[in-house]
Every structure is written in C-alpha cells, then in structure tokens.
Design an enzyme around this catalytic site. Structure first.
Site, PDB file in Angstrom:
ATOM      1  N   PHE B 126     -19.177  27.659  19.161  1.00  0.00           N
ATOM      2  CA  PHE B 126     -19.241  26.467  20.006  1.00  0.00           C
ATOM      3  C   PHE B 126     -18.032  25.590  19.679  1.00  0.00           C
ATOM      4  O   PHE B 126     -17.709  25.372  18.505  1.00  0.00           O
ATOM      5  CB  PHE B 126     -20.543  25.710  19.782  1.00  0.00           C
ATOM      6  N   ASP B 197     -24.911  27.354  11.923  1.00  0.00           N
ATOM      7  CA  ASP B 197     -25.229  26.346  12.929  1.00  0.00           C
ATOM      8  C   ASP B 197     -26.457  26.834  13.682  1.00  0.00           C
ATOM      9  O   ASP B 197     -26.422  27.893  14.331  1.00  0.00           O
ATOM     10  CB  ASP B 197     -24.034  26.148  13.868  1.00  0.00           C
ATOM     11  N   TYR B 222     -31.716  17.641  19.769  1.00  0.00           N
ATOM     12  CA  TYR B 222     -32.042  17.348  21.176  1.00  0.00           C
ATOM     13  C   TYR B 222     -32.224  18.570  22.051  1.00  0.00           C
ATOM     14  O   TYR B 222     -32.423  18.425  23.247  1.00  0.00           O
ATOM     15  CB  TYR B 222     -31.023  16.391  21.788  1.00  0.00           C
ATOM     16  N   LYS B 223     -32.133  19.753  21.472  1.00  0.00           N
ATOM     17  CA  LYS B 223     -32.358  20.961  22.274  1.00  0.00           C
ATOM     18  C   LYS B 223     -33.825  21.375  22.130  1.00  0.00           C
ATOM     19  O   LYS B 223     -34.706  20.702  22.650  1.00  0.00           O
ATOM     20  CB  LYS B 223     -31.376  22.044  21.833  1.00  0.00           C
ATOM     21  N   ARG B 371     -26.527  29.994  32.812  1.00  0.00           N
ATOM     22  CA  ARG B 371     -27.256  30.026  31.545  1.00  0.00           C
ATOM     23  C   ARG B 371     -28.681  29.513  31.751  1.00  0.00           C
ATOM     24  O   ARG B 371     -28.875  28.426  32.295  1.00  0.00           O
ATOM     25  CB  ARG B 371     -26.506  29.149  30.535  1.00  0.00           C
TER      26      ARG B 371
END
Lengths: 412, 412
Positions: B126, B197, B222-223, B371
């Site tokens: 990422f 991560d 927050y995911k 996605r």
C-alpha cells in the site's frame, strides 16, 4: 475601594462579548476555569455530530469522502484556524496531535538550516515540546540548548550555531507571554528559524503570525479552540518556506496525488505536504463545527476581555485573600500575560480539589500552582468574583484540609 | 448446476453469524461491499457518542480524564483489538494513524537491528507504507529494497543486510494473503525483524500474531474494525522487544510519568511508550464502542464466513459474467485470499460507478480493479447474489457507459 459583586455584574452587562456564552453548554452553576486545558462544549455540537455520525458515516458511508467533502475537511478547518492566528488559509494544516506536528516542524526546520545543529528552547517549556525536541535531536544529531524562561536569556543564547528557536508563546504554568514579533526578529537576525507553540494562545490571544514574519507554528485544537478532547492540532508554515519543506512523516495524505497510488513519495504542493495519514474524521468534524463559535468575534476585543478578566481576578485576590499565603505566579502586567492566572500556594493541590467540589474548576500544576484559565468566550466577570469568594471561604474554613482532597488523581 | 437466488437465501438461513448484521445500521436496500475501506456504523454508536459528547465532554468537562477513564482509554481499546489479532493486551497500543504508527515501528525496528541498513518490502505494498518507509530510510540512512508481491521473491531477497521486512498481510488490491507464520520464520532466520500491516486483516481474518512469533504489526481502525472514518490505528510490539524499543515520536503520553512534567523524556515501561500526543478522544471513543460488535464472535467462524462469501462471489461471476470480459484479480484458493475479491475490467471505474448508482457499493483501484470487500459481520449471501445479478444487468444494458459514470471523483 474594594470591588463588589454588583461591580462584577455591571461589568458583565457592559461586556460586548457577553452573548457568546450562550454559544456553549456548561453545567448548571459550574464555574469553568479550565478552558485552557479542555475547552467547553459548543451548544450546537451534539446535533451536528449526530448528523455527522448517523448521517455522513452511517448513511453516506464511503461516499461521504466525496459527497460530504471529507477529503477537503482538513483544509476547511485550517482556514478557520488561520483566521484566528493571523495566517493565510494556505499556511495552516490541521491533523495529528500537537506533538506530532511539532515533530514535523522541527524536522523540517533543521533540514532548512543544515549548517547548524542547535535547537534552542527554554527549560520551562511544556514537557511534550521538550520530549519531541529530544527525539528529533537524536535523529538528526542535533543538540538542545536550554535557557531559563526569560526573553533576555533567549536573546543571549542566540548565536550562529542555533538552527531553530522553539518557544511556547504563552507559558503553560505562569501564563507569561513572549513578544512574538521581537523574538522572531532576533532569531532571524541570528540566522535561526523560529517555531512558536500556540497551545495557550490560539483562540484567546490576538495572534498575528504573518505580521510577525513567523516561520513555523503549532497549536492545539482542544483548549481555547473548543474542539473536544484530543481534538486535532494544527501546524503553520510560512508560505515562503513551503516549497522547500521536507518533513519525515511522509504519509499518503501529504502526497501530491494521494489517490494515484504511485510507488514514490512526492510531497504535495504547499501546506498539504504537512499531512500524513488519514485524519481522525469524527474528531476533525467536531473541531470544524466548534470553530463556528468564533463567527463574528473580533480577536482584539476577545483579547481585551481576557485581560480584563485576569486583571479582575488578580485584583480580587489582592483585596480578599491577602491573609492566606497565596502568591501571584503570573505577570501582573496584562500585556505580558496570556489568558490565565497562576496562584501559588503550598497546599495548592488540595485547594484546587476543594474548589472543584464547590463547582469551580481550575487545575493544579506541579509543584504549587493553582491554574485558572479565563476563556473569554464563556467566562463571566461574576464567575471571577464567585471564584475568589469561594476561595476565601475554603481558606477561612480550612475545608481544603480533608483526605479526599489531598489524594492525588491520575490526571491533575 | 448454476446457483440460484434461493440457494443464497438458504445459505443466509444456515449462517451462524447472520444475526450480527443487526448490530449495524445500513441504509435500506444498500449492498455495502466497501467495509474494507470504511466499515459500516454499529447501530449503537449514535447513542453512545451522544453520551460521550454531551455527557462526558459537555458535562464532565476536564474531570472526565479521571471520572470517565479517558486516561486509560487507549489501553482499554488496545485490549479489545489485541483479542482480535492473537496478541496480549499489553502488546498493543491504539492512537495516531496507521502511517504514524508504521513510522514508529519502522524506526524502532531499525534501531533494534543497527548493523543492517535494508528495509525489504514489496513494490505493490500500500502506497503509504512505501512513502513512510522512504521517509524513515532518509532519516536513518537506510535503503529500501523492493521485490515483486510474491512470497518466494521475498524469501529470495532476505540476506544478511536486511534489517526489517515490512509487508502487508492482505494486499489492498488483489486480496492475496501472505503466510504470516512462514514468512516471519524465514525473516527471523535471516536475522531480520518483521513488520506486518494488518490494515485489511484485523477484524476479518483469524490473525494470530503471537502464535506466529511476530515482532511488530500495525493496523487500521476504520476498515473491518468499524471504528468510523479515520478511526485511530493500532501498533503491536511483541513483549520480548518492548523494553528495548525506542521510537522517535517521544511525546508526553508515551512518557513514564506524563503528569510529573519533568524535563527529560523517559519512555514508559512496556507498550505505553508507543503513544505520543493526546489521542483524538472522540474518534477513540467511537472505536472503543464499535469494537463491542465483536462480542461473542468466534474469529475462526468469522474467517470461514468471509471465505464462503468470497467463494460464492467468484462462483457467481464465473457462472453469470463470462461473456463480459471480467478477470478475477484475486487468488481463487480461499486460504490465499483475504476478505475481498478483485475483478479486473478495462472499464472498471465506470462499472463501479454504475453499481453505486444501483445501491451496490464497491470501489475502484487503478488501473482496472473493481474491488469488493465482504465484511463477514454484515454482508449476506443474498447481497453477493444481488451484486452479480446487477453486474450482469449493467453489462448487458451498457448502462455503465454514461458521462456521469466516466468522470473521475476526488476519492475513488
């Protein structure tokens, strides 16, 4: 002649900012003199946050990054902060904590002044400023030079080894305020960059960063800006430095094209490069909304009221508490003082707890400081009167001298 | 035989986690497949946050640091996160962003391995992970070695110059999941430390950090943790490393005695030294409360459902979208895939926008990835069916091919 309660009521009636108090919700009968630690809650906040949480998050979901403008929120909040500190909107960024922003600013300043290795600061600076400077110094092989909290000591220590002068504008304990324009000029004349911590200034004092030709500044969102506990902090970088600034917290929100997902970091143009990761949006939305309490408020007038409240407090302490062993730990000259007054007393901790039990909230700072913040948007002259009156009662009765007031709590 | 809508309804009826969906509020008729980008809102959040804002802040004011336990909140939230990632409560700290926490972890790891100067990572990591590594490398005089996103390429690149291996457990685009135990073992055998991560793992996969002898990890609030937009992130440090760890963001909340206000930084014992400034409490309170949706949820069962949903999606795409030019951009083997599936299509951006207009939210990643995240706590099998059904309609009708769907937005 001693001031009377009626005198204070009259002062409130003449106060041009008196109506601003209605913009906040405060508990019934509370006298809140700790807005320098955590600002009071703007009255419109609960409804706004309900809309942000249930509406923007719960219903808008990921779409709110575009549809509710979350992606530009840091810039919008920054523009509101900029207006309070004499900066342009494109010189301020909001996000992260004051400590993290200071890390960015200090690192950037050292890189802008690569031939020099000294960070000059005062030993009485707020501890996190010192701790962050120590962390930065270790990374950059820099050295910290500590001087006493005194403008002439600072000036004397400015030599050609000083890369950065880092000072807090208003001292967190004494409330002493530095001459920002004069010291910035001295630092720059000596070839140093200047970083001002505005934690106890923004939202209470009439700060004019650009008029002072400031280089960098940082500040806090949860004190006089009333953004809520742990609200995001801000960082200021003068426009003339921005294109040269490289700060090491090179996260994607500071990238020139955060959503291009390219491999190499390229700093965003201008102030946006001071961002790092995704900002804490619920806290950011609260700060954004909270700043609206400053709508229409003249900062010079706000500063005058803050000075009036502090002067009134000192005068009442002089008139009414003379026999109880208090000292005044702040400058008596109003232009040398921020928006707070420190009293000193060996039993300060317990006296503060006894005041809190009576509905008057100040705080205590080691070793002997009773700290009273006078947030000019919501503190009244009658609150000042009441505080000194109750202090006199507490001292006369000795009610502070109880086990429950003497036991230290986790956060003081 | 092709799967039918009734088959999917039956799957939902047999789903042991079906009732968890009621713990969230989702818009009527919305199919939300972007929980890997921003988790849905737990249904109890608005009431809890109202109490936190109007009660703890508005009424409790500064006293809430003690009385509402704000001072220990990061540790309480960390304990809840730890339980989801196979760590002990005293190995996790919550606060700051993922980017900032990665900065701390990378800096600390480089200092723990001072004879080596290479940060090994994959070029498809990422972007913010790469950007932060670039910032850290510049500070420490380290070098970044990039390898393709492939476990054997990673293994081949592990030599005695590698100080730190930094990988994202689940790839943000393809959903490919690394063998955490095996790769950690390989890295450690080569004398490197490992940073994982967990942005796309925590809350969706059955992560077992301690069982894998992990060194460091970071992750996102927050995911799949549903903490709200920009929720605070977390950092994990294995207990065996903690007393040796020095991270440069040495703010006061990471000090051994934050409220003693002493001059010199002294790191707090254990994991607390990973804190820096005052955390964004409103965002932190939301994450704290959001994590309660995991009460009683078995992580192995959650992982199984996530795999079932993804398998179902791939099967339906195979069965129903064969003629429209989609590719499967994720591993077909369920154990090699996180909780998301990537489709590829040259018109992916517009197709995603057309889906969103029909109430089905996925997202697009450059250059051609559609996605779809399957958050197993609230996504149903019937949602998967509906998504593929609408995709087939959109492709058959060509309705994606409209100006309004082709125009790029700020955040994709």
């Amino acid at each position: 002649m001693r001031l009377t309660k009626q005198d204070c009521i009259d002062m409130d009636q003449r106060d041009p900012l008196a109506a601003c108090r209605d913009r906040f919700t405060l508990p019934q009968d509370e006298v809140y003199l700790d807005g320098n630690s955590l600002g009071a809650m703007p009255a419109h906040l609960p409804a706004r946050m309900q809309q942000a949480i249930a509406g923007e998050w719960g219903t808008g979901l990921i779409r709110s990054w575009n549809d509710a403008g979350w992606i530009d929120l840091p810039q919008r909040v920054a523009a509101k902060v900029a207006a309070l500190i004499g900066a342009s909107a494109d010189e301020v960024m909001v996000g992260d904590s004051t400590s993290v922003n200071l890390f960015k600013a200090l690192s950037a300043a050292l890189r802008l002044n690569p031939g020099r290795k000294v960070i000059l600061t005062e030993e009485g600076n707020f501890p996190t400023d010192l701790y962050i400077a120590q962390g930065v110094a270790e990374l950059f092989g820099a050295e910290i030079r500590y001087v006493p909290s005194d403008a002439s000591a600072v000036a004397d220590a400015l030599d050609d080894s000083v890369a950065v002068l880092m000072l807090t504008h208003v001292n967190y304990r004494s409330g002493r305020v530095y001459d920002m324009a004069g010291i910035t000029r001295q630092a720059q004349a000596a070839g140093a960059l200047c970083i001002w911590d505005l934690a106890h200034s923004a939202g209470a004092l009439h700060v004019e960063l650009n008029a002072c030709s400031a280089d960098f500044a940082v500040g806090c969102g949860y004190k006089y800006l009333n953004g809520g506990p742990g609200a995001p902090a801000f960082v200021y970088v003068a426009r003339r430095h921005q294109e040269l600034v490289r700060q090491p917290l090179s996260g994607w929100h500071g990238h020139a094209q955060p959503f291009a997902f390219v491999k190499d970091y390229q700093p965003a143009p201008g102030i946006n490069r001071m961002q790092c990761g995704t900002p804490p949006l619920l806290s950011m939305l609260a700060l954004d909304s909270a700043l609206d309490v400053f709508d229409g408020v003249d900062m010079a007038q706000l500063r005058t009221k803050s000075q009036d409240l502090c002067d009134l407090f000192i005068r009442l302490v002089d008139e009414r508490l003379g026999e109880y062993g208090f000292g005044i730990g702040s400058p008596r000259e109003r232009e040398l003082r921020g928006s707070q007054v420190a009293l000193t007393h060996p039993e300060g901790y317990a006296i503060v707890q006894a005041l809190i039990a009576r509905g008057i909230t100040g705080d205590f700072r080691m070793p002997d400081i009773l700290r009273f913040g006078f947030a000019p948007l919501y503190v009244r002259h009658i609150d000042v009167y009441h505080t000194v009156d109750v202090l006199a009662q507490i001292m006369a009765s000795g009610e502070w001298n109880q086990e429950k007031f003497l036991t230290r709590k986790a956060v003081t």
